[in-house]
Write a protein that holds these residues in place. Structure first.
Motif, PDB file in Angstrom:
ATOM      1  N   THR A 216       0.809  -1.234   0.000  1.00 59.97           N
ATOM      2  CA  THR A 216       0.000   0.000   0.000  1.00 59.97           C
ATOM      3  C   THR A 216       0.837   1.277   0.000  1.00 59.97           C
ATOM      4  N   GLY A 217       2.095   1.169   0.452  1.00 56.56           N
ATOM      5  CA  GLY A 217       2.921   2.372   0.587  1.00 56.56           C
ATOM      6  C   GLY A 217       2.584   3.192   1.825  1.00 56.56           C
ATOM      7  N   ILE A 218       1.589   2.753   2.609  1.00 61.52           N
ATOM      8  CA  ILE A 218       1.244   3.488   3.842  1.00 61.52           C
ATOM      9  C   ILE A 218       2.396   3.344   4.833  1.00 61.52           C
ATOM     10  N   VAL A 219       2.747   4.451   5.483  1.00 59.52           N
ATOM     11  CA  VAL A 219       3.809   4.443   6.491  1.00 59.52           C
ATOM     12  C   VAL A 219       3.173   4.212   7.863  1.00 59.52           C
ATOM     13  N   PHE A 220       3.594   3.145   8.527  1.00 56.47           N
ATOM     14  CA  PHE A 220       3.079   2.819   9.864  1.00 56.47           C
ATOM     15  C   PHE A 220       4.166   3.119  10.888  1.00 56.47           C
ATOM     16  N   SER A 221       3.815   3.877  11.938  1.00 60.65           N
ATOM     17  CA  SER A 221       4.821   4.147  12.953  1.00 60.65           C
ATOM     18  C   SER A 221       4.206   4.365  14.323  1.00 60.65           C
ATOM     19  N   SER A 222       5.069   4.268  15.337  1.00 58.21           N
ATOM     20  CA  SER A 222       4.683   4.587  16.715  1.00 58.21           C
ATOM     21  C   SER A 222       5.650   5.645  17.223  1.00 58.21           C
ATOM     22  N   LEU A 223       5.270   6.284  18.310  1.00 58.71           N
ATOM     23  CA  LEU A 223       6.201   7.222  18.925  1.00 58.71           C
ATOM     24  C   LEU A 223       5.921   7.351  20.409  1.00 58.71           C
ATOM     25  N   TYR A 224       6.959   7.746  21.127  1.00 53.56           N
ATOM     26  CA  TYR A 224       6.829   8.147  22.519  1.00 53.56           C
ATOM     27  C   TYR A 224       7.269   9.606  22.566  1.00 53.56           C
ATOM     28  N   PRO A 225       6.307  10.539  22.747  1.00 50.42           N
ATOM     29  CA  PRO A 225       6.665  11.959  22.609  1.00 50.42           C
ATOM     30  C   PRO A 225       7.354  12.551  23.835  1.00 50.42           C
ATOM     31  N   GLU A 274      11.231  13.353   7.320  1.00 53.31           N
ATOM     32  CA  GLU A 274      12.196  12.466   8.000  1.00 53.31           C
ATOM     33  C   GLU A 274      11.545  11.309   8.755  1.00 53.31           C
ATOM     34  N   TYR A 275      10.194  11.329   8.848  1.00 50.98           N
ATOM     35  CA  TYR A 275       9.508  10.213   9.532  1.00 50.98           C
ATOM     36  C   TYR A 275       8.791   9.308   8.528  1.00 50.98           C
ATOM     37  N   LYS A 276       9.324   9.261   7.320  1.00 51.59           N
ATOM     38  CA  LYS A 276       8.650   8.501   6.260  1.00 51.59           C
ATOM     39  C   LYS A 276       9.047   7.036   6.228  1.00 51.59           C
ATOM     40  N   GLU A 277       9.885   6.621   7.170  1.00 49.56           N
ATOM     41  CA  GLU A 277      10.298   5.212   7.189  1.00 49.56           C
ATOM     42  C   GLU A 277       9.277   4.409   7.984  1.00 49.56           C
ATOM     43  N   SER A 278       8.740   3.366   7.388  1.00 54.27           N
ATOM     44  CA  SER A 278       7.672   2.598   8.018  1.00 54.27           C
ATOM     45  C   SER A 278       8.217   1.560   9.014  1.00 54.27           C
ATOM     46  N   GLY A 279       7.395   1.251  10.026  1.00 47.93           N
ATOM     47  CA  GLY A 279       7.749   0.213  10.998  1.00 47.93           C
ATOM     48  C   GLY A 279       8.616   0.703  12.138  1.00 47.93           C
ATOM     49  N   MET A 280       8.797   2.031  12.243  1.00 43.04           N
ATOM     50  CA  MET A 280       9.692   2.596  13.257  1.00 43.04           C
ATOM     51  C   MET A 280       8.940   3.039  14.515  1.00 43.04           C
ATOM     52  N   TYR A 281       9.657   3.020  15.634  1.00 43.25           N
ATOM     53  CA  TYR A 281       9.154   3.552  16.906  1.00 43.25           C
ATOM     54  C   TYR A 281      10.062   4.742  17.245  1.00 43.25           C
ATOM     55  N   TRP A 282       9.510   5.951  17.126  1.00 39.87           N
ATOM     56  CA  TRP A 282      10.312   7.163  17.308  1.00 39.87           C
ATOM     57  C   TRP A 282      10.280   7.631  18.759  1.00 39.87           C
ATOM     58  N   SER A 283      11.400   8.179  19.200  1.00 41.06           N
ATOM     59  CA  SER A 283      11.460   8.707  20.568  1.00 41.06           C
ATOM     60  C   SER A 283      12.380   9.920  20.601  1.00 41.06           C
ATOM     61  N   TRP A 284      12.164  10.738  21.620  1.00 36.90           N
ATOM     62  CA  TRP A 284      13.053  11.892  21.866  1.00 36.90           C
ATOM     63  C   TRP A 284      13.743  11.716  23.215  1.00 36.90           C
ATOM     64  N   GLY A 285      13.667  10.473  23.734  1.00 41.51           N
ATOM     65  CA  GLY A 285      14.143  10.279  25.096  1.00 41.51           C
ATOM     66  C   GLY A 285      13.214  11.034  26.013  1.00 41.51           C
ATOM     67  N   GLN A 293      16.844  16.044  19.049  1.00 36.77           N
ATOM     68  CA  GLN A 293      16.644  15.199  17.869  1.00 36.77           C
ATOM     69  C   GLN A 293      15.921  13.905  18.239  1.00 36.77           C
ATOM     70  N   SER A 294      15.075  13.446  17.335  1.00 35.91           N
ATOM     71  CA  SER A 294      14.422  12.159  17.552  1.00 35.91           C
ATOM     72  C   SER A 294      15.364  11.044  17.115  1.00 35.91           C
ATOM     73  N   PHE A 295      15.067   9.838  17.558  1.00 39.28           N
ATOM     74  CA  PHE A 295      15.849   8.671  17.162  1.00 39.28           C
ATOM     75  C   PHE A 295      14.909   7.467  17.135  1.00 39.28           C
ATOM     76  N   VAL A 296      15.358   6.394  16.499  1.00 39.48           N
ATOM     77  CA  VAL A 296      14.554   5.174  16.476  1.00 39.48           C
ATOM     78  C   VAL A 296      14.810   4.430  17.778  1.00 39.48           C
ATOM     79  N   GLN A 297      13.763   4.264  18.557  1.00 40.85           N
ATOM     80  CA  GLN A 297      13.872   3.615  19.867  1.00 40.85           C
ATOM     81  C   GLN A 297      13.815   2.095  19.720  1.00 40.85           C
ATOM     82  N   GLU A 298      14.734   1.414  20.367  1.00 39.98           N
ATOM     83  CA  GLU A 298      14.666  -0.053  20.413  1.00 39.98           C
ATOM     84  C   GLU A 298      13.476  -0.461  21.280  1.00 39.98           C
ATOM     85  N   VAL A 299      12.696  -1.421  20.819  1.00 41.88           N
ATOM     86  CA  VAL A 299      11.548  -1.870  21.623  1.00 41.88           C
ATOM     87  C   VAL A 299      11.893  -3.173  22.336  1.00 41.88           C
ATOM     88  N   SER A 300      11.055  -3.528  23.311  1.00 41.56           N
ATOM     89  CA  SER A 300      11.325  -4.708  24.134  1.00 41.56           C
ATOM     90  C   SER A 300      11.302  -5.985  23.302  1.00 41.56           C
TER      91      SER A 300
END
Length: 323
Positions: A216-225, A274-285, A293-300
């Motif tokens: 589909t090209g849809i970008v799926f993501s999560s974040l912890y703001p 810059e958030y166009k990469e799908s499957g990522m979990y973004w965080s700012w700490g 700057q945001s970064f890709v957070q490692e998940v459990s």
């Protein structure tokens, strides 16, 4: 009308906290028309005016995420509006840390899992169609995460009342109705039910990405703001906690993040290249710095367990009546 050239975003739980401030941030760009999907329409209308959202930048639609019928009614209302859909933000959440006994949704499921996970799961599945049909090149589906459901982060290492743990999804397998109130089938713990529901959100985002991103090209993501210590999410906590927690985050941990900044971070994940990469979990700490700057957070380990994601998908589909 000029607003027809705007992209449309649906934000669940947009009548307070991070959802409201994300709605404000997106409306302010002049490029987004915001559908505020909320339970309390007059409250949403009032706060939209209070934060200065222009009348032609949003509309309020009724959504009760705890009710599967309520989710379907919302989708029908949205489709009747004739709008295309470019982004869906699953933000709404209930947190009921003081409950000794589970509250139940109209469908008989434990309320925080019903609202935070199952309602959003159904909404995402139905509205994938709307996102697919949009002619826009850039379409996104964003599900909010939380630090408390991720033991790989400092804030997620606190085992009170218990760390998230879906077990082998025994509670879902057994139908998740009374007397069952936890996904792993064990004894009810209200704070843990919230963490479990948020862990389900991240597993759902990763499974959406696996199943649908390529086709589909849809970008799926999560974040912890960041730690939004003064969000109405904590309204059901002890009054003393509501007073002390923001002070603790501001003065001891330095982890305090304003609702405004958190809303801008959500808006960025919805619209910025810059958030166009799908499957990522973004965080700012956990820091209140505008230019951080945001970064890709490692998940459990549990949140990155593909087999569990597939099983959760299949059982959730059954519970919401999709399979």
């Amino acid at each position: 009308m000029e607003q027809n050239h705007k992209s449309t975003v649906i934000i669940t739980g947009a009548s307070s906290g991070v959802g409201l401030h994300a709605a404000k941030a997106l409306a302010k760009t002049g490029q987004w028309y915001v559908v505020m999907a909320c339970r309390d329409l007059s409250k949403a209308e009032k706060v939209a005016q209070e934060v200065g959202m222009a009348k032609d930048s949003y509309t309020v639609m009724h959504l009760d995420l705890a009710s599967l019928d309520g989710v379907k009614r919302f989708v029908n209302t949205f489709r009747e509006s004739g709008r295309s859909l470019e982004a869906l933000v699953c933000n709404a959440a209930v947190y009921l840390p003081l409950l000794k006994e589970p509250m139940r949704s109209p469908d008989g499921y434990e309320l925080s899992v019903a609202t935070n996970h199952l309602g959003h799961f159904l909404l995402c599945n139905i509205m994938l169609e709307d996102l697919k049909q949009s002619p826009a090149a850039d379409k996104r589906l964003v599900i909010l995460g939380t630090v408390t459901a991720n033991p790989k982060e400092l804030g997620g290492k606190i085992p009170i009342p218990a760390p998230p743990d879906l077990g082998n999804l025994q509670g879902f397998e057994a139908g998740f109705k009374a007397p069952i109130s936890m996904i792993n089938g064990k004894k009810f713990k209200s704070g843990k039910a919230y963490k479990d529901s948020k862990l389900c959100n991240v597993l759902t985002m990763r499974e959406l990405h696996r199943r649908y991103h390529e086709s589909t090209g849809i970008v799926f993501s999560s974040l912890y703001p960041g730690c939004v210590a003064e969000t109405p999410l904590f309204r059901n906590h002890y009054p003393l906690f509501q007073k002390i927690f923001p002070l603790f985050q501001k003065n001891i941990t330095g982890g305090y993040v304003s609702q405004d900044l958190a809303g801008e971070r959500v808006a960025a994940v919805v619209k910025d290249p810059e958030y166009k990469e799908s499957g990522m979990y973004w965080s700012w700490g956990n820091r209140q710095k505008k230019d951080r700057q945001s970064f890709v957070q490692e998940v459990s380990d549990e949140a990155s367990d593909d087999d569990k994601a597939i099983k959760l998908w299949e059982l959730s589909s059954k519970l919401v009546g999709l399979s």
